[in-house]
Design an enzyme around this catalytic site. Structure first.
Site, PDB file in Angstrom:
ATOM      1  CB  SER A  26      -8.525  -6.410  -4.120  1.00 12.51           C
ATOM      2  OG  SER A  26      -7.208  -6.584  -4.579  1.00 12.51           O
ATOM      3  CG  ASP A  71      -0.776   4.580 -13.059  1.00  8.85           C
ATOM      4  OD1 ASP A  71      -1.174   5.494 -12.290  1.00  8.85           O
ATOM      5  OD2 ASP A  71       0.340   4.063 -12.947  1.00  8.85           O
ATOM      6  CE1 TYR A 162      -3.349   3.274   6.449  1.00  9.42           C
ATOM      7  CE2 TYR A 162      -4.372   5.379   6.946  1.00  9.42           C
ATOM      8  CZ  TYR A 162      -4.325   4.221   6.198  1.00  9.42           C
ATOM      9  OH  TYR A 162      -5.245   4.026   5.194  1.00  9.42           O
ATOM     10  CE  LYS A 169      -7.146   5.201   2.658  1.00 14.21           C
ATOM     11  NZ  LYS A 169      -7.611   4.827   1.303  1.00 14.21           N
ATOM     12  CB  ILE A 198      -9.064  -6.278   5.392  1.00 17.46           C
ATOM     13  CG1 ILE A 198     -10.398  -5.862   6.020  1.00 17.46           C
ATOM     14  CG2 ILE A 198      -9.224  -7.581   4.613  1.00 17.46           C
ATOM     15  CD1 ILE A 198     -11.466  -5.469   5.007  1.00 17.46           C
TER      16      ILE A 198
HETATM   17  O1  0WD Z   1      -6.818  -2.905   5.916  1.00 15.97           O
HETATM   18  C1  0WD Z   1      -7.076  -2.621   4.749  1.00 15.97           C
HETATM   19  N1  0WD Z   1      -6.729  -3.429   3.763  1.00 15.97           N
HETATM   20  C2  0WD Z   1      -7.812  -1.360   4.473  1.00 15.97           C
HETATM   21  C3  0WD Z   1      -7.786  -0.823   3.206  1.00 15.97           C
HETATM   22  C4  0WD Z   1      -8.523  -0.711   5.586  1.00 15.97           C
HETATM   23  C5  0WD Z   1      -9.210   0.493   5.214  1.00 15.97           C
HETATM   24  C6  0WD Z   1      -9.143   1.001   3.956  1.00 15.97           C
HETATM   25  N2  0WD Z   1      -8.428   0.356   2.972  1.00 15.97           N
HETATM   26  C7  0WD Z   1      -8.397   0.961   1.650  1.00 15.97           C
HETATM   27  C8  0WD Z   1      -7.035   1.155   1.032  1.00 15.97           C
HETATM   28  O2  0WD Z   1      -6.365   2.266   1.564  1.00 15.97           O
HETATM   29  C9  0WD Z   1      -7.423   1.348  -0.418  1.00 15.97           C
HETATM   30  O3  0WD Z   1      -7.893   2.667  -0.612  1.00 15.97           O
HETATM   31  O4  0WD Z   1      -9.081   0.153   0.744  1.00 15.97           O
HETATM   32  C10 0WD Z   1      -8.591   0.385  -0.570  1.00 15.97           C
HETATM   33  C11 0WD Z   1      -8.257  -0.945  -1.210  1.00 15.97           C
HETATM   34  O5  0WD Z   1      -7.190  -1.537  -0.550  1.00 15.97           O
HETATM   35  P1  0WD Z   1      -6.913  -3.103  -0.461  1.00 15.97           P
HETATM   36  O6  0WD Z   1      -7.999  -3.856  -1.091  1.00 15.97           O
HETATM   37  O7  0WD Z   1      -6.531  -3.360   0.941  1.00 15.97           O
HETATM   38  O8  0WD Z   1      -5.556  -3.255  -1.296  1.00 15.97           O
HETATM   39  P2  0WD Z   1      -5.133  -3.875  -2.704  1.00 15.97           P
HETATM   40  O9  0WD Z   1      -5.770  -5.190  -2.932  1.00 15.97           O
HETATM   41  O10 0WD Z   1      -3.631  -3.839  -2.735  1.00 15.97           O
HETATM   42  O11 0WD Z   1      -5.688  -2.824  -3.763  1.00 15.97           O
HETATM   43  C12 0WD Z   1      -5.255  -1.501  -3.836  1.00 15.97           C
HETATM   44  C13 0WD Z   1      -4.865  -1.215  -5.273  1.00 15.97           C
HETATM   45  C14 0WD Z   1      -3.447  -1.444  -5.725  1.00 15.97           C
HETATM   46  O12 0WD Z   1      -2.906  -2.593  -5.506  1.00 15.97           O
HETATM   47  P3  0WD Z   1      -1.262  -2.687  -5.286  1.00 15.97           P
HETATM   48  O13 0WD Z   1      -1.199  -3.447  -4.019  1.00 15.97           O
HETATM   49  O14 0WD Z   1      -0.812  -3.375  -6.502  1.00 15.97           O
HETATM   50  O15 0WD Z   1      -0.708  -1.282  -5.129  1.00 15.97           O
HETATM   51  O16 0WD Z   1      -4.883   0.145  -5.603  1.00 15.97           O
HETATM   52  C15 0WD Z   1      -4.415   0.218  -6.928  1.00 15.97           C
HETATM   53  C16 0WD Z   1      -3.602  -1.018  -7.169  1.00 15.97           C
HETATM   54  O17 0WD Z   1      -4.265  -1.923  -7.991  1.00 15.97           O
HETATM   55  N3  0WD Z   1      -3.572   1.336  -7.227  1.00 15.97           N
HETATM   56  C17 0WD Z   1      -3.769   2.102  -8.318  1.00 15.97           C
HETATM   57  N4  0WD Z   1      -4.736   2.070  -9.253  1.00 15.97           N
HETATM   58  C18 0WD Z   1      -4.640   2.976 -10.240  1.00 15.97           C
HETATM   59  N5  0WD Z   1      -3.666   3.887 -10.320  1.00 15.97           N
HETATM   60  C19 0WD Z   1      -2.730   3.031  -8.311  1.00 15.97           C
HETATM   61  C20 0WD Z   1      -2.685   3.946  -9.379  1.00 15.97           C
HETATM   62  N6  0WD Z   1      -1.722   4.854  -9.521  1.00 15.97           N
HETATM   63  N7  0WD Z   1      -1.926   2.797  -7.230  1.00 15.97           N
HETATM   64  C21 0WD Z   1      -2.464   1.774  -6.582  1.00 15.97           C
END
Ligand code: 0WD
Length: 262
Positions: A26, A71, A162, A169, A198
């Site tokens: 993450s 959450d 997207y 966003k 990423i």
């Molecule tokens: O390419 C990428 N990975 C990019 C990500 C490029 C540019 C931006 N981002 C952004 C994402 O849109 C997000 O805002 O970075 C942020 C983090 O994303 P990440 O690190 O790529 O993804 P991940 O490790 O999955 O973490 C996002 C987490 C969720 O994980 P999962 O996959 O289980 O949905 O956001 C959290 C959750 O832990 N999340 C929430 N937290 C609290 N309440 C909720 C919620 N309702 N829904 C999702």
């Protein structure tokens, strides 16, 4: 007077709160490890029981951390998470908001088919949540503070698949500016990082992510994709006093991809 070798760390005595660690890949975790390397102590929130263990294991590798459920679709959980931070640390200096969600079916096909429910969910979880946590964090940021959120290029230009997340966003980046304007008088800064693609858990929810990574990696000025660690280091800069004159900005950390035309 201290000896010349005593170098102060950038986040010594600072307390942070990190939203969005799901696993070690993450972006939020990369932000946390960068901040920890400069002396920060941090609270981590987890969205659901299925990732509680993951987050706890990671958080407990760091000094004096706290792990709390949150959450963001449940206001009571948000309130309880900030109460727990107040109880343990007494105040807050920085917050990293790194969460987003849209139903999988909304992240493929045509945007024009977006349902009301998908739109509402994506905007609520991915954009409104920034305002929600900023509102709760501000009273704890008694000595000023810094809030950082994660955006993506799809806010600004059309990125196939997207879809509604791009709209969310765009709302997130606009929220960053409005929050920066409101909270600046309390010396609280709010900035967004627009990260290049990423390969994380969330990213895999976007159809054809592999192809997108290849495309961006070839065309960016640096001829590669950005790493989570590079995003983490930028977050470290933004939550530290090194960036004290920057607020309301969206900073691209994408190996330069966004500057390219044809
Ligand atoms: O390419 C990428 N990975 C990019 C990500 C490029 C540019 C931006 N981002 C952004 C994402 O849109 C997000 O805002 O970075 C942020 C983090 O994303 P990440 O690190 O790529 O993804 P991940 O490790 O999955 O973490 C996002 C987490 C969720 O994980 P999962 O996959 O289980 O949905 O956001 C959290 C959750 O832990 N999340 C929430 N937290 C609290 N309440 C909720 C919620 N309702 N829904 C999702």
């Amino acid at each position: 007077m201290k000896g010349g070798n005593d170098k102060k760390m950038l986040l010594e005595n600072k307390v942070g709160m990190i939203f969005g660690v799901a696993n070690k890949r993450s972006i939020a975790w990369a932000c946390a490890t960068a901040a920890a390397s400069q002396g920060a102590r941090m609270a981590f929130t987890y969205q659901a029981d299925r990732i509680k263990e993951n987050v706890s294991e990671l958080a407990h590798t760091l000094n004096d951390s706290l792990v709390v459920p949150c959450d963001v679709s449940e206001q009571a959980q948000v309130d309880a998470a900030f109460d727990a931070v107040k109880q343990k640390y007494g105040r807050l200096d920085f917050l990293v908001h790194s969460i987003a969600f849209a139903p999988r079916e909304a992240l493929e096909g045509e945007f024009v088919a977006t349902t009301r429910d998908a739109f509402r969910t994506a905007l609520e979880i991915s954009a409104f949540s920034l305002t929600q946590v900023a509102m709760a964090a501000a009273p704890l940021m008694t000595e000023g503070g810094s809030i950082v959120t994660m955006s993506y290029y799809g806010a600004e230009k059309v990125v196939i698949n997207y879809n509604v997340m791009g709209v969310a966003k765009a709302a997130l980046e606009a929220s960053t500016r409005y929050l920066a304007s409101d909270l600046g008088k309390d010396n609280i800064r709010v900035n967004a990082i627009s990260a290049g693609p990423i390969n994380t858990l969330s990213a895999r929810g976007v159809k054809n992510m592999g192809a997108l990574l290849g495309y961006v990696g070839q065309r960016s000025p640096l001829k590669r994709n950005v790493t989570a660690a590079e995003v983490g280091n930028t977050a470290l800069f933004l939550v530290s006093d090194l960036s004290s004159g920057i607020t309301g900005e969206t900073i691209y950390v994408d190996c330069g991809y966004n500057i390219m035309g044809i």
